[in-house]
Motif scaffolding. Structure first.
Motif, short mmCIF file in Angstrom:
data_model
loop_
_atom_site.label_atom_id
_atom_site.label_comp_id
_atom_site.label_asym_id
_atom_site.label_seq_id
_atom_site.Cartn_x
_atom_site.Cartn_y
_atom_site.Cartn_z
N THR A 216 0.86 -1.14 0.04
CA THR A 216 -0.12 -0.03 0.02
C THR A 216 0.82 1.15 -0.09
OG1 THR A 216 -0.10 0.00 2.65
CG2 THR A 216 -1.98 -1.24 1.03
N GLY A 217 1.99 1.21 0.71
CA GLY A 217 3.03 2.33 0.53
C GLY A 217 3.65 2.59 -0.75
N GLU A 218 3.74 1.61 -1.64
CA GLU A 218 4.38 1.79 -2.82
C GLU A 218 3.06 2.32 -3.67
OE1 GLU A 218 5.87 -1.90 -4.05
OE2 GLU A 218 7.68 -1.64 -3.16
N TYR A 219 1.90 2.01 -3.53
CA TYR A 219 0.70 2.12 -4.41
C TYR A 219 0.41 3.63 -4.11
CZ TYR A 219 -3.86 2.26 -6.62
OH TYR A 219 -4.94 2.50 -7.29
N ALA A 220 0.36 4.12 -2.98
CA ALA A 220 0.24 5.59 -2.32
C ALA A 220 1.20 6.46 -3.43
CB ALA A 220 0.14 5.75 -1.26
N ARG A 221 2.38 5.97 -3.35
CA ARG A 221 3.50 6.70 -4.17
C ARG A 221 3.47 6.72 -5.49
NH1 ARG A 221 6.77 4.08 0.01
NH2 ARG A 221 7.64 2.84 -1.70
N GLY A 222 2.47 6.14 -6.30
CA GLY A 222 2.10 5.96 -7.52
C GLY A 222 2.55 5.03 -8.30
N ILE A 223 3.07 3.78 -7.67
CA ILE A 223 3.52 2.33 -8.43
C ILE A 223 2.34 1.47 -8.63
CG2 ILE A 223 5.23 0.42 -8.33
CD1 ILE A 223 7.02 2.32 -6.60
N GLY A 224 2.27 0.90 -9.63
CA GLY A 224 1.07 -0.10 -9.96
C GLY A 224 -0.23 0.52 -10.33
N ILE A 225 -0.96 -0.34 -10.91
CA ILE A 225 -2.32 -0.08 -11.28
C ILE A 225 -3.17 -0.93 -10.52
CG2 ILE A 225 -3.98 -0.10 -13.19
CD1 ILE A 225 -1.55 0.17 -15.00
N LEU A 226 -4.38 -0.32 -9.96
CA LEU A 226 -5.37 -1.11 -9.07
C LEU A 226 -5.89 -2.42 -9.60
CD1 LEU A 226 -6.74 -1.28 -6.39
CD2 LEU A 226 -8.64 0.21 -7.30
N ASP A 227 -6.41 -2.32 -10.78
CA ASP A 227 -7.10 -3.35 -11.72
C ASP A 227 -6.11 -4.45 -11.91
OD1 ASP A 227 -9.28 -1.92 -11.36
OD2 ASP A 227 -9.15 -1.09 -13.24
N LYS A 228 -4.60 -4.07 -12.00
CA LYS A 228 -3.81 -5.18 -12.44
C LYS A 228 -2.71 -5.54 -11.17
CE LYS A 228 -5.10 -4.52 -16.84
NZ LYS A 228 -5.80 -5.77 -17.30
N SER A 229 -3.46 -5.47 -9.93
CA SER A 229 -2.62 -5.74 -8.71
C SER A 229 -3.01 -6.92 -8.02
CB SER A 229 -2.50 -4.54 -7.99
OG SER A 229 -3.82 -4.23 -7.34
N SER A 230 -2.56 -7.19 -6.90
CA SER A 230 -2.96 -8.25 -6.05
C SER A 230 -4.22 -7.84 -5.14
CB SER A 230 -1.99 -8.73 -5.12
OG SER A 230 -1.33 -7.65 -4.29
N PHE A 231 -4.51 -6.45 -5.28
CA PHE A 231 -5.60 -5.95 -4.40
C PHE A 231 -7.17 -6.56 -4.78
CE2 PHE A 231 -2.67 -2.16 -3.94
CZ PHE A 231 -2.21 -2.42 -2.40
N THR A 232 -7.04 -6.86 -5.99
CA THR A 232 -8.21 -7.33 -6.74
C THR A 232 -8.48 -8.93 -5.97
OG1 THR A 232 -6.74 -8.37 -8.64
CG2 THR A 232 -8.11 -6.13 -8.81
N LEU A 233 -7.62 -9.41 -5.39
CA LEU A 233 -7.75 -10.88 -5.16
C LEU A 233 -8.20 -11.07 -3.51
CD1 LEU A 233 -4.35 -12.37 -6.41
CD2 LEU A 233 -6.60 -12.54 -7.50
N SER A 234 -8.05 -9.76 -2.93
CA SER A 234 -8.34 -9.81 -1.42
C SER A 234 -9.92 -10.34 -1.05
CB SER A 234 -8.11 -8.60 -0.73
OG SER A 234 -8.94 -7.39 -1.37
N VAL A 235 -10.68 -9.99 -2.22
CA VAL A 235 -12.10 -10.44 -1.87
C VAL A 235 -12.36 -11.91 -1.74
CG1 VAL A 235 -12.63 -10.44 -4.25
CG2 VAL A 235 -14.65 -9.58 -2.43
#
Length: 356
Positions: A216-235
């Motif tokens: 989440t720290g890296e994502y907050a700094r502008g690294i990565g795309i939400l739809d192409k990340s592991s965040f989509t697997l948490s559900v």
């Protein structure tokens, strides 16, 4: 990034040839250039990659670097001359600096790294084929990646070495936001297939929480795309009572989510001094509404995950009943704050709440 920013960065990159060639005094007489029409054709490829089919786009390769260095230095570089190699490396860093100063995420890759990416993609595709073939092979792949089931004796004798059982998952999740598009797509498809195995789902949920603050720290700094990340697997596991209760008890899931949210928002904080005469106290921190974290809502993964687990029966009551730890907060950093303390501070920052 919008198209205008990317277009401007690419123009500066391609137009940097003339100035650098003049400073290096190369013998190459026909400068490398690219037309505005060519740049306008590149931009849609960056913003509309269908299913990640294109992957990485190399905007400056070895050929362009050799053109810029000229035939003499290029030949010396091929021969392994130390000075020419230093000049070649400095030129690569200079090109990366031009794009980074304009807010783009840049990576410098060697031919060996590109070849390894091709091999990694082939391995992921092979593992996916094995997982799709039958349940025994699917269980075997999941066990190899960290979802191996242990007998009761080993569980009792184990010294809480949580990293050993899912070290592969932790390593991959730590690099998830920086993976090439095609590798990330195949990796996430494989994870979705293996999540049908209960032991693997438990191992992935543990690794997800263990790497959450970093990701989440890296994502907050502008690294990565939400739809192409592991965040989509948490559900897949954060809406299951058994997994959520285990993560809350053993890995402080509530505290990890709220502290990660607070740390993400603190990047956009503004501290303003009080207007009271003679007062040295700072008023409540305010958020810079023009900061990219706020504009692009880079804090949303924390909100979505927190909303998901609060819908699990009993978790909302537990979250609101955890005692406040004001004494610990006086001497501690944000990493040690209780989940309720971090949540209240995040609300105070976002809503301009009074400190009382």
């Amino acid at each position: 990034h919008d198209r205008q920013v990317v277009s401007s960065a690419l123009k500066d990159l391609f137009n940097s040839f003339a100035s650098s060639a003049a400073s290096y005094n190369t013998l190459f007489s026909s400068p490398f250039s690219i037309s505005l029409d060519s740049i306008t054709k590149i931009i849609p490829l960056l913003f509309h990659q269908k299913d990640g089919a294109i992957g990485d786009i190399i905007v400056w390769g070895t050929f362009e670097l050799m053109e810029e260095l000229g035939p003499v230095l290029s030949q010396c570089w091929n021969d392994g001359d130390a000075l020419a190699c230093s000049r070649f490396g400095a030129l690569m860093l200079d090109k990366a600096r031009i794009l980074r100063e304009r807010g783009l995420v840049v990576s410098i890759k060697t031919r060996l790294e590109l070849c390894r990416e091709v091999r990694a993609l082939a391995v992921l595709e092979f593992l996916k084929i094995l997982s799709d073939s039958c349940d025994p092979l699917c269980n075997l792949v999941s066990a190899a990646l960290g979802g191996k089931q242990e007998d009761e004796a080993k569980r009792r004798n184990k010294n809480n070495d949580s990293g050993a059982e899912s070290r592969h998952l932790v390593s991959m999740l730590n690099s998830d936001l920086k993976l090439p598009r095609m590798i990330a797509r195949e990796w996430h498809d494989l994870l979705l297939k293996l999540l049908a195995v209960p032991d693997f789902k438990a191992a992935l949920s543990n690794a997800y929480v263990d790497t959450y603050s970093k990701i989440t720290g890296e994502y907050a700094r502008g690294i990565g795309i939400l739809d192409k990340s592991s965040f989509t697997l948490s559900v897949q596991f954060l809406n299951r009572v058994t997994y959520v209760q285990d993560l809350v008890k053993k890995r402080d899931l509530l505290g990890t989510l709220t502290r990660s949210l607070l740390e993400a928002m603190e990047v956009a904080k503004l501290n303003a001094s009080s207007d009271l005469a003679g007062s040295r106290r700072l008023i409540n921190s305010r958020l810079d509404i023009t900061h990219p974290i706020i504009i692009h809502r880079r804090y949303m993964p924390c909100i979505s995950d927190l909303k998901c687990i609060l819908n699990v029966p009993g978790i909302a009551r537990l979250f609101s009943s955890i005692p406040n730890s004001m004494k610990m907060n006086i001497l501690s950093s944000s990493k040690l704050r209780h989940c309720l303390d971090a949540w209240i501070e995040a609300l105070a920052t976002a809503q301009k709440m009074d400190s009382q």
